[in-house]
Design a protein around this motif. Sequence first.
Motif, PDB file in Angstrom:
ATOM      1  N   HIS A 122      -5.071   4.419   1.950  1.00  0.00           N
ATOM      2  CA  HIS A 122      -5.915   5.503   2.446  1.00  0.00           C
ATOM      3  C   HIS A 122      -6.520   5.095   3.785  1.00  0.00           C
ATOM      4  CE1 HIS A 122      -6.684   7.113  -1.913  1.00  0.00           C
ATOM      5  NE2 HIS A 122      -5.435   7.265  -1.515  1.00  0.00           N
ATOM      6  N   VAL A 123      -6.221   5.805   4.831  1.00  0.00           N
ATOM      7  CA  VAL A 123      -6.753   5.459   6.149  1.00  0.00           C
ATOM      8  C   VAL A 123      -7.901   6.383   6.563  1.00  0.00           C
ATOM      9  CG1 VAL A 123      -4.587   4.464   6.945  1.00  0.00           C
ATOM     10  CG2 VAL A 123      -5.021   6.894   7.322  1.00  0.00           C
ATOM     11  N   ASP A 124      -8.084   7.467   5.833  1.00  0.00           N
ATOM     12  CA  ASP A 124      -9.198   8.379   6.120  1.00  0.00           C
ATOM     13  C   ASP A 124      -9.600   9.045   4.811  1.00  0.00           C
ATOM     14  OD1 ASP A 124     -11.108   9.896   7.366  1.00  0.00           O
ATOM     15  OD2 ASP A 124      -9.697  11.419   8.076  1.00  0.00           O
ATOM     16  N   SER A 125     -10.615   8.522   4.158  1.00  0.00           N
ATOM     17  CA  SER A 125     -11.021   9.071   2.868  1.00  0.00           C
ATOM     18  C   SER A 125     -12.483   8.743   2.606  1.00  0.00           C
ATOM     19  CB  SER A 125     -10.143   8.503   1.752  1.00  0.00           C
ATOM     20  OG  SER A 125     -10.295   7.094   1.668  1.00  0.00           O
ATOM     21  N   ALA A 129     -11.606   8.532  -5.508  1.00  0.00           N
ATOM     22  CA  ALA A 129     -11.315   7.336  -6.296  1.00  0.00           C
ATOM     23  C   ALA A 129     -10.508   6.344  -5.465  1.00  0.00           C
ATOM     24  CB  ALA A 129     -10.543   7.722  -7.555  1.00  0.00           C
ATOM     25  N   GLU A 130     -10.586   5.099  -5.846  1.00  0.00           N
ATOM     26  CA  GLU A 130      -9.848   4.049  -5.142  1.00  0.00           C
ATOM     27  C   GLU A 130      -8.349   4.298  -5.238  1.00  0.00           C
ATOM     28  OE1 GLU A 130      -9.287  -0.853  -5.331  1.00  0.00           O
ATOM     29  OE2 GLU A 130     -10.724   0.191  -6.631  1.00  0.00           O
ATOM     30  N   ASN A 131      -7.659   4.029  -4.161  1.00  0.00           N
ATOM     31  CA  ASN A 131      -6.204   4.197  -4.122  1.00  0.00           C
ATOM     32  C   ASN A 131      -5.556   3.264  -5.143  1.00  0.00           C
ATOM     33  OD1 ASN A 131      -3.496   4.363  -3.501  1.00  0.00           O
ATOM     34  ND2 ASN A 131      -3.747   4.013  -1.316  1.00  0.00           N
ATOM     35  N   PRO A 132      -4.836   3.805  -6.124  1.00  0.00           N
ATOM     36  CA  PRO A 132      -4.213   2.947  -7.130  1.00  0.00           C
ATOM     37  C   PRO A 132      -2.964   2.235  -6.630  1.00  0.00           C
ATOM     38  CG  PRO A 132      -3.610   5.214  -7.538  1.00  0.00           C
ATOM     39  CD  PRO A 132      -4.590   5.231  -6.401  1.00  0.00           C
ATOM     40  N   GLY A 133      -2.535   2.591  -5.386  1.00  0.00           N
ATOM     41  CA  GLY A 133      -1.314   2.005  -4.841  1.00  0.00           C
ATOM     42  C   GLY A 133      -0.143   2.953  -4.962  1.00  0.00           C
ATOM     43  N   TRP A 134      -0.315   4.172  -4.432  1.00  0.00           N
ATOM     44  CA  TRP A 134       0.746   5.177  -4.514  1.00  0.00           C
ATOM     45  C   TRP A 134       2.038   4.648  -3.908  1.00  0.00           C
ATOM     46  CZ3 TRP A 134      -1.020   8.193  -7.924  1.00  0.00           C
ATOM     47  CH2 TRP A 134      -2.322   8.692  -7.909  1.00  0.00           C
ATOM     48  N   THR A 135       3.164   4.993  -4.522  1.00  0.00           N
ATOM     49  CA  THR A 135       4.472   4.540  -4.064  1.00  0.00           C
ATOM     50  C   THR A 135       5.222   5.635  -3.308  1.00  0.00           C
ATOM     51  OG1 THR A 135       4.602   3.144  -6.033  1.00  0.00           O
ATOM     52  CG2 THR A 135       6.621   3.436  -4.764  1.00  0.00           C
ATOM     53  N   ILE A 136       5.231   6.838  -3.865  1.00  0.00           N
ATOM     54  CA  ILE A 136       5.963   7.955  -3.277  1.00  0.00           C
ATOM     55  C   ILE A 136       5.146   9.229  -3.402  1.00  0.00           C
ATOM     56  CG2 ILE A 136       8.280   7.014  -3.664  1.00  0.00           C
ATOM     57  CD1 ILE A 136       8.481   8.697  -6.170  1.00  0.00           C
ATOM     58  N   THR A 171      -0.268   8.838 -11.768  1.00  0.00           N
ATOM     59  CA  THR A 171       0.262   9.964 -11.007  1.00  0.00           C
ATOM     60  C   THR A 171      -0.822  11.009 -10.842  1.00  0.00           C
ATOM     61  OG1 THR A 171       2.056  11.607 -10.848  1.00  0.00           O
ATOM     62  CG2 THR A 171       1.137  11.191 -13.035  1.00  0.00           C
ATOM     63  N   PHE A 172      -0.649  11.836  -9.835  1.00  0.00           N
ATOM     64  CA  PHE A 172      -1.635  12.868  -9.513  1.00  0.00           C
ATOM     65  C   PHE A 172      -0.872  14.075  -8.998  1.00  0.00           C
ATOM     66  CE2 PHE A 172      -4.387  15.018  -6.436  1.00  0.00           C
ATOM     67  CZ  PHE A 172      -5.560  15.174  -7.158  1.00  0.00           C
TER      68      PHE A 172
END
Length: 213
Positions: A122-125, A129-136, A171-172
Motif C-alpha cells: 500500500h503506497v497511499d492508504s 486494515a494492514e496489507n496482508p500481502g496481496w498477490t494478484i 481475499t477481498f
Amino acid sequence: MNILWLWAAALFIYLGFLGWYQNWQGPLTPEEVEHYMSRLTEGTPNGTTDPAVLRRFLEKDDGREFFMLNLVKLHEGKVPDPQTGELKSSQEILSGYTSAFFKALFKRAGHPAIAARIVGGHVDSWNVAENPGWTIMGWMRYRSRRDAMELVTDPAFKDGHMFKVAAIPATFSVPTSPMISLMAGPRIWAALGLGLIAALGSMALLLLRQPGT
C-alpha cells in the motif's frame, strides 16, 4: 454472395452476440432475492460474506452488468492438495476451482476484464486494515447480479471450493460499476471484428466481379 447480404449476416451475428452478452431479464425481483438468499443458507460455500450486505446488494439491483474487484493473497511455496495431499504451488491448487468456474462464468457472458500481479505494498492508504500481502488482483465482469448468484449458489462448485480455500489464505471482493473506462470491451471488439470481416469480404467480392479476374 450479394454484398448487402454479407453485411446483413454480420449485423445478424452481432445482434445474436448482444442477445447473449446483455442482460435482458431486468433487475432481480423480491422473490428472486429471497430464493438466492435461501439457497445460500442451505450450505452453499460463501466464505465470510455478511448476508445483510449481500441482501442489500441484490435488493438494489439495477439490472446492469457489474465488475467484481478481487484482491487475492496466494500461499507462498508449496501447499498440500486438498484431495491427494501432494504438495503443489498455490496456482496449481487454485486451478482446481478456476478451471470449472471460468467455463461456467463464460457461459453466462462473464469474463475477466483485468488481471494483474501486485508489485508493491500500500503506497497511499489510511484508516484501513494492514496489507496482508496481496498477490494478484482481478476485475471480473458479470452480466447481471442474477448470473452472479446462479454461479455462487451452483452446487457444482461446492466440491471445488476446497481448492480455493486451500490456495488462498486471504481475499477481498467488492462489486463495482465503472464510471470512466478507456478500454474497449467485447461489444466494441465484436463490432469491429465483424465489420472488418464484412469489409474484407465486400472487397473480395468486388475484386471477383472485376472483368478479367
